[in-house]
Design a protein around this motif. Structure first.
Motif, short mmCIF file in Angstrom:
data_model
loop_
_atom_site.label_atom_id
_atom_site.label_comp_id
_atom_site.label_asym_id
_atom_site.label_seq_id
_atom_site.Cartn_x
_atom_site.Cartn_y
_atom_site.Cartn_z
N THR A 266 -3.53 28.83 53.61
CA THR A 266 -2.93 29.01 52.29
C THR A 266 -1.44 28.71 52.41
O THR A 266 -0.76 29.24 53.29
N VAL A 267 -0.95 27.85 51.50
CA VAL A 267 0.43 27.38 51.64
C VAL A 267 1.05 27.21 50.25
O VAL A 267 0.36 26.87 49.29
N PRO A 268 2.35 27.51 50.09
CA PRO A 268 3.02 27.25 48.81
C PRO A 268 3.04 25.76 48.50
O PRO A 268 3.42 24.95 49.34
N ARG A 269 2.63 25.39 47.29
CA ARG A 269 2.50 23.98 46.93
C ARG A 269 3.83 23.24 47.01
O ARG A 269 3.92 22.15 47.58
N GLU A 270 4.89 23.82 46.45
CA GLU A 270 6.18 23.11 46.42
C GLU A 270 6.74 22.89 47.81
O GLU A 270 7.33 21.84 48.09
N GLU A 271 6.56 23.88 48.70
CA GLU A 271 7.06 23.73 50.08
C GLU A 271 6.33 22.60 50.79
O GLU A 271 6.95 21.76 51.46
N LEU A 272 5.01 22.56 50.64
CA LEU A 272 4.23 21.51 51.31
C LEU A 272 4.56 20.14 50.73
O LEU A 272 4.73 19.16 51.47
#
Length: 375
Positions: A266-272
């Protein structure tokens, strides 16, 4: 033929048909539009023999008639004119005179009888669909559709209307080019009588889907969509668009979509998204290959190009499973992220070389699959 029409009205019509007119000149007349002056207004038609768009626009018709002439040239003239009203006059030799204030243009036209005739349009069986819902589904899937793929059906979007009960159905769109896949669906309210069966499936060309997307972005008016054996019919705000549907068997996309995996990140969309854009700047041309290394609380992204150098970045993430690393085409991942609106997303894959399932966090209505690459 003699017609007076507001510049903005005619410009709107020309903007709509620019994507329809044939640009390859296999038949010169397909680069033209057909104008028909009728008592009720000016009818404007464009077609490439696969896709056609027709609309009736407000105009004062002094003399009825019809003519065809260059869609691109008329559009270029309209963009430069600043007068609010335009007069179109057609001579017997099909020359078109365009007057606007002190400006006057004479453009070569062709007789309207040389223009291809359109197939008859069925008026029954059209399904009212919510404009925002259909637009959202197209945006979430069209990026994955093939461009000039040798497998013909991969150049189209699979549209399924799955009847659930007398008033409710599921509208599902799927696009794939063999390297990535996107599927999005939404519940819609429909009249059961308008659905010919429990499930209607058609494959519509990417060009038709692109034009529908543009028309839906104009305003929120509800469209009417219908399918015949070999045609898609789209009606909205006095405009009718028809397209041939694609023949052939669409791949079994359900087999391609992986099931839930123990390897879940699970990862923050904007960071990725930001990290992918930066790291891909130094990836190899054309392949855009980057390496992703997953650990318990972070993702390490890296790329290298012998002619340019290398890039590295780390972002925070929550990882369930063992540490592993894999490679992806960064452009494919970025296309998926552009279709996701949520704050978080999940990536799931069984092994470093197995398909990666990407979803909005806790949203089963959108699924994307991207195949990994060797880095």
């Amino acid at each position: 033929m003699k017609v007076n029409i507001q510049r903005q009205e005619l410009l709107t019509a020309l903007q709509r048909v620019q994507g329809v007119v044939e640009k390859r000149n296999t038949m010169p007349i397909l680069a033209n539009i057909l104008l028909e002056a009728k008592p009720e207004g000016l009818d404007i038609l464009a077609t490439d023999l696969e896709l056609a768009m027709r609309g009736l626009y407000k105009a004062t018709v002094e003399e009825p008639g019809s003519v065809t002439f260059s869609a691109r040239k008329l559009y270029e003239i309209l963009k430069e004119i600043r007068e609010p009203e335009i007069q179109l006059t057609v001579a017997e030799n099909s020359w078109v005179t365009i007057k606007a204030g002190r400006s006057e243009f004479r453009v070569v036209g062709l007789p309207s009888q040389d223009y291809p005739s359109l197939p008859a349009i069925e008026r029954d069986g059209l399904i009212p669909l919510p404009s925002a819902g259909l637009l959202d589904l197209i945006k979430r899937t069209i990026f994955a559709v093939g461009d000039n793929d040798t497998r013909y059906v991969l150049n189209g979007i699979l549209v399924s209307v799955i009847s659930e009960n007398a008033k409710k159905a599921t509208l599902r769109l799927v696009g794939t080019d063999g390297h990535r896949l996107a599927m999005a669906e939404e519940e819609v309210m429909v009249d059961q009588a308008s659905l010919p069966s429990t499930e209607t499936k058609v494959i519509i060309p990417k060009k038709a889907a692109t034009e529908i997307k543009r028309l839906l972005e104009e305003d929120d008016n509800e469209p009417l969509v219908g399918f015949t054996k070999n045609m898609l019919i789209f009606r909205k705000s006095g405009l009718v668009m028809t397209s041939r549907v694609m023949e052939g068997a669409y791949p079994n996309y359900q087999q391609v979509i992986p099931k839930e995996s123990s390897q879940k990140v699970t990862v923050p969309r904007e960071e990725l998204e930001g990290a992918l854009r930066r790291v891909s700047l130094l990836s190899r041309d054309k392949s855009y290959a980057i390496k992703l290394s997953f650990t318990q609380d972070r993702i390490h992204l890296s790329s290298s190009n012998p002619d340019l150098g290398e890039a590295n970045e780390e972002i925070s993430a929550q990882h369930q499973g063992e540490d592993f690393e894999t490679g992806f085409n960064a452009r494919y991942l970025l296309d998926v992220l552009s279709a996701i609106e949520g704050e978080f997303l999940t990536l799931q894959m069984e092994t470093p070389l197995s398909p990666c399932l990407i979803q909005e966090h806790e949203n089963p209505k959108f699924k994307a699959v991207v195949m990994p690459v060797k880095v």
